[in-house]
Scaffold this active site. Structure first.
Site, short mmCIF file in Angstrom:
data_model
loop_
_atom_site.label_atom_id
_atom_site.label_comp_id
_atom_site.label_asym_id
_atom_site.label_seq_id
_atom_site.Cartn_x
_atom_site.Cartn_y
_atom_site.Cartn_z
N ASP A 195 -42.91 -5.50 27.35
CA ASP A 195 -42.46 -5.54 25.95
C ASP A 195 -41.42 -6.66 25.78
O ASP A 195 -40.92 -7.20 26.77
CB ASP A 195 -41.85 -4.19 25.54
CG ASP A 195 -40.60 -3.87 26.36
OD1 ASP A 195 -40.61 -4.14 27.57
OD2 ASP A 195 -39.63 -3.35 25.78
N ASP A 218 -37.64 -7.46 24.83
CA ASP A 218 -36.39 -6.69 24.85
C ASP A 218 -35.92 -6.49 23.39
O ASP A 218 -36.57 -6.98 22.45
CB ASP A 218 -35.36 -7.47 25.68
CG ASP A 218 -34.24 -6.59 26.21
OD1 ASP A 218 -34.53 -5.47 26.66
OD2 ASP A 218 -33.07 -7.01 26.13
#
Ligand SMILES: [Zn+2]
Length: 295
Positions: free
Chosen positions: A208, A210
């Site tokens: 992902d 951050d």
């Protein structure tokens, strides 16, 4: 050919395809490793697998016994470690599901974890300007490319302490420092592997962005886990390909990392340390030579 170690991070508790599996339980002078070591053959080569957080993900990044894990690998004859780790991206162009073959670290741990084999009676300073084994990391990169995966060559991994993720201010700060990815575990392993003269390279799987990413709050945990699972399947393919093609001999400096590193007068190294660290320092401190001790 020396054995190849695989350390599996989040989502990688088990490595399929290992033949003739033996489970090895070890104790070390530094305590217990994260779990049993799984030894066997993968693509015809001797490998040893260890789940970093223990089977069932029981051990948090700050509590992992990194020294016991790397010492155990050394004891089992490992010459090269492939580390698989999940990470967050700090750059737009490093997207979820990409892989980063990182080449640098910045330490933002609180130093509570032990990151050296050398203290309390012995001092050694290994060279760590280039913390990742170049040859092994190139093999990982090329294997990923050959499989058609999105690979990033090089990158800086900021090792935060955790277990909570970054605040928005921290995430923005790391971006201003030009960091590429963020994780909680790999720098500790890389330092200890260098001290143990084991090649170390990381296959970082991006799950992902951050929290700096404006849409971060809208990403469901379900999607992150889905990404993690896809990453792990691809990571296993990369590992098998690398292991198949890895040359028998190491041609890097990792194997001699301690040659000039031990500063302490050999005569003054306590006997217990000589015994405990024998598998790591034995070839340097037991030799009978006439040259002066130390540097
Ligand atoms: Zn190396």
């Amino acid at each position: 050919m020396g054995k190849i170690g695989i350390i599996g991070g989040s989502g990688l508790n088990h490595m399929e395809g290992i033949k003739g599996v033996k489970k090895i339980s070890l104790t070390t002078p530094f305590g217990k490793p994260s779990d049993e070591f799984i030894s066997g053959k993968l693509e015809g080569k001797e490998v040893v697998f260890l789940p970093r957080h223990g089977v069932g993900h029981r051990i948090s990044p700050s509590e992992i016994n990194y020294r016991a894990n790397i010492y155990g690998m050394k004891k089992l004859g490992i010459e090269r470690i492939i580390s698989v780790t999940a990470c967050g991206s700090l750059k737009e162009e490093i997207k979820p599901l990409d892989f980063v073959i990182l080449d640098q670290f910045v330490d933002r741990t609180n130093c509570a974890r032990e990151m050296t084999f050398f203290h309390k009676g012995i001092v050694a300073h290994v060279v760590f300007a280039h913390p990742i084994c170049k040859g092994l990391s190139e093999s990982l990169y090329n294997a990923g490319l050959a499989l058609g995966l999105k690979m990033h060559k090089g990158g800086t991994y900021i090792n935060m302490e955790g277990p909570a993720f970054s605040t928005l201010a921290e995430s923005k700060l790391y971006r201003s420092w030009d960091m590429d990815i963020i994780g909680m575990t790999n720098m500790s392993e890389a330092k200890l592997a260098r001290e143990a003269e084991i090649c170390y390279a990381t296959l970082a799987c991006v799950t992902d962005y951050d929290c700096w990413w404006p849409q971060h709050g809208t990403v469901s945990i379900g999607l992150v886990i889905e990404n993690l699972n896809k990453n792990i399947e691809n990571a296993k393919k990369i590992i098998s390909k690398v292991i198949k093609n890895l040359p028998a001999e190491r041609e890097c400096d990792c194997k001699d990392a301690l040659k000039y590193a031990i500063i302490t007068d050999k005569k003054l190294i306590p006997a217990k340390i000589k015994k405990d660290l024998g598998i790591i320092i034995g070839k340097y401190i037991n030799q009978n030579s006439n040259h002066k001790d130390g540097l």
